[in-house]
Design an enzyme around this catalytic site. Sequence first.
Site, PDB file in Angstrom:
ATOM      1  N   ASP A 187      43.823  37.660  46.019  1.00 32.22           N
ATOM      2  CA  ASP A 187      42.489  37.211  45.672  1.00 32.22           C
ATOM      3  C   ASP A 187      41.599  37.443  46.896  1.00 32.22           C
ATOM      4  O   ASP A 187      42.092  37.638  48.015  1.00 32.22           O
ATOM      5  CB  ASP A 187      42.559  35.725  45.309  1.00 32.22           C
ATOM      6  CG  ASP A 187      41.196  35.106  45.102  1.00 32.22           C
ATOM      7  OD1 ASP A 187      40.358  35.730  44.441  1.00 32.22           O
ATOM      8  OD2 ASP A 187      40.960  34.004  45.629  1.00 32.22           O
ATOM      9  N   ASP A 189      37.874  35.789  47.560  1.00 36.64           N
ATOM     10  CA  ASP A 189      37.123  34.632  48.051  1.00 36.64           C
ATOM     11  C   ASP A 189      38.049  33.474  48.407  1.00 36.64           C
ATOM     12  O   ASP A 189      38.906  33.070  47.608  1.00 36.64           O
ATOM     13  CB  ASP A 189      36.122  34.169  46.993  1.00 36.64           C
ATOM     14  CG  ASP A 189      35.033  35.203  46.751  1.00 36.64           C
ATOM     15  OD1 ASP A 189      34.319  35.523  47.710  1.00 36.64           O
ATOM     16  OD2 ASP A 189      34.928  35.708  45.615  1.00 36.64           O
TER      17      ASP A 189
END
EC number: 3.1.3.3
Length: 405
Positions: A187, A189
């Site tokens: 991922d 963020d």
Amino acid sequence: MNAKKRTLLITLTGRDRPGVTSRLFTTLSAFPVTVADVEQVVIRGRLVLGVLVSYGRDTDVGQVFAATEKIAADLGMEIELATGSGNDAENTSRRRHGRLHVTILGSALRPAALAGIAGRVAAHGANIDRIERLATTPVTCIEMHVSGADPDGLRTALAAEGAEQQVDVAVQRGGLARRTKRLIVMDVDSTLIQGEVIELLAEYAGRADQVAEITEAAMRGELDFEGSLRERVAMLKGLDESVLSEVRRSVEFSPGVRTLVRTLKRLDYKFAIVSGGFTQITDALAADLGIDYSAANVLEIEAGKLTGRLVGPIIDRPGKATALERFAAEAGVPLSQTVAIGDGANDLDMLAVAGLGIAYNAKPVVRQAADTALNVPYMDTIAFLLGISRDEIDAADAEDDALSH
């Protein structure tokens, strides 16, 4: 009529050296067995050799066990032996060193933490076969090789003990499953980078508080991700596209990201990033790190301004899992050899699909669902979960420095 054939899977793991494969097959040649499959991997001098043999009911498999265990003992290697028949589930399992790897990480490991973890292992009727140190920086990492425990039960117990002792504890199966991971999907963020890109953009739009509140609820799983994303993007309407360049320059990687990527790419790992954020940011991050694959949402821009809309399919919770599967297919890597890393509810499907799902400084719902969780602010500690020590990382860096001069 022929007697029904049974199978024995032999897995040897340890320091590579000449003659290991030859010695194993020479020993097996003394028994009435046939070779059904062979797999061998060498990673930075670490050998993983798996041999599947079949045998009849008249074969004394106990003698095969004893002979192969003697080889492992002579070579100082770990061995796992598992028997089965046809497509049946494993019927008999005889595992020695390395059945489970229990990895313990903490900024400062206190004796009470190790005592508590060792006590939980003993309470599950398991044995600690070996303990070794993997790192002293950026955190202390100790690994226990444990045999005789149910993985799921021990994982639950040690997660509770780790929370009480304020250390991270990961439980994984040993052998081929751990040593042959080949694709890392992260991922972006609050995982690859610090903070949330959409919140940085919202500051320029004067809507930072409203966007942050929606983001937090979505990451906890309280809001539909696609709906919440479109709502937040609408708040960016009218921003000049030059803001994207400003945000790209302000983004900071999580500590240890460059070390992790550099180290694992030396070992022929592939890397991917998948984000509910935006390609206008993630493409630059991927190029900077040498990431092999990436997927994210696309902000619509007209006449140099953000329209407050998105273009194309949405990368949401199921979209992230689909992207991981696509990346694995493109890389020619089975899903069992993938690792997914994330922190929010929209990462749950991706973590479930991967061979190893890691919750990284994650929300509670994600920590509970993932295979293991890390709560230290150093991304390079992921390498320790793959059995790569700090000494190996430093040695590889030194080799690269020597070659560059």
